[in-house]
Design an enzyme around this catalytic site. Sequence first.
Site, mmCIF file in Angstrom:
data_model
loop_
_atom_site.group_PDB
_atom_site.id
_atom_site.type_symbol
_atom_site.label_atom_id
_atom_site.label_comp_id
_atom_site.label_asym_id
_atom_site.label_seq_id
_atom_site.Cartn_x
_atom_site.Cartn_y
_atom_site.Cartn_z
ATOM 1 N N SER A 99 1.000 -1.357 -0.032
ATOM 2 C CA SER A 99 -0.136 0.094 0.233
ATOM 3 C C SER A 99 1.006 1.363 -0.089
ATOM 4 C CB SER A 99 -0.918 0.080 1.470
ATOM 5 O OG SER A 99 -1.154 1.342 1.492
ATOM 6 N N TYR A 133 -2.134 -0.158 9.999
ATOM 7 C CA TYR A 133 -2.423 -0.981 8.761
ATOM 8 C C TYR A 133 -1.223 -1.007 8.044
ATOM 9 C CZ TYR A 133 -3.809 -1.067 3.865
ATOM 10 O OH TYR A 133 -3.920 -1.369 2.565
#
Length: 332
Positions: A127, A152
């Site tokens: 990501s 995350y």
Amino acid sequence: MKYLVTGAAGFIGAATCQRLLDSEHEVVGLDNLNSYYLPRLKQYRLDKLQNQSNFREARIDLADRAAMQALFAKEKFQRVIHLGAQAGVRYSIEAPFDYVDSNLVGTMSILEGCRHHDVEHLVYASSSSVYGMNPKIPFSESDAVDHPVSLYAATKKSNELMAHSYSNLYNIATTGLRFFTVYGPAGRPDMAPWLFTEAILNNKPIKVFNQGKMQRDFTYIDDIVEGIVRIQDVIPKANAQDPLNNPATSTAPYRLYNIGNNNPIELATFIDAIEQACGKKAEKILLPMQAGDVQRTYADIDALVSATGHQPSVDIYQGIEKFVAWYKAFHK
Ligand SMILES: NC(=O)c1ccc[n+]([C@@H]2O[C@H](COP(=O)([O-])OP(=O)(O)OC[C@H]3O[C@@H](n4cnc5c(N)ncnc54)[C@H](O)[C@@H]3O)[C@@H](O)[C@H]2O)c1
């Protein structure tokens, strides 16, 4: 070829499965259909895939070690595209262990499966959030990424490190793709395109964080899927001559690429695109920056373009128009 695609009921996973099925590959789509968001949307995506003879569903939790081992042993996949994960920056503050289970333990199941069953290439989702506090733009894969601002992001960076160790130890070809804010039809209900469209169409106010001073490198789903499919065929090789001073390459068969639009969009422009597609103006509530968020994302995609020839290019106004048309049809 025979593929395992994880996160197959998810936004990017379902679109990737469809693209592989269109090219007549055999696809086993794994998902646990968890209720992080609208189960009806996950089922809708899956229903479309299940109509096709070369698709099979595997309803398995990535963290279920025994079930994952049995799946790999039975299916003998040639390639694996690992997109299943607990996604979302903000939710990682509320439910940190979901990220540990799905993203860390889950990725371990995938690496072990690839290790024991001769998988030719593992492509997995990282990501843009790994760039965290980095001030330098555009974000390049050769930048150090040691300052995540959410759990995350920390799990995604950990996935890259875990993949590197397995590429090195067991000569497994792994490619990590750092996706930049993906949007488009059948997109996620926890992301801004959906939240803003929903609010505007229902005459509710939208929440605009950091007083609107945000930029995102929005990337249309078709551009992401094109990148995933092309990178599948660019299999990293171990090469003792490859430089170790670049975090994106290694002497092990390991590579990292950004996939973004290389064109950050101001929040105001993004809202304008949604307003135009909805045919209505938004009522805005200006709020401070949220914990875990970053102010700007901007992908350097030179490595992706040179490896695959693919340059994401869908314009935000066109992409949002398609998303809003899909959103209206889905809610009819
Ligand atoms: N959408 C984006 O903008 C974006 C940006 C950067 C990275 N990513 C990454 O791309 C991948 C796909 O994202 P997405 O937007 O399609 O998200 P998504 O939430 O729509 O899809 C993820 C899927 O994984 C499944 N899943 C989660 N935990 C699981 C588990 N333990 N076992 C089995 N299945 C499980 C979920 O049910 C879901 O269907 C994720 O790894 C995400 O972190 C997405």
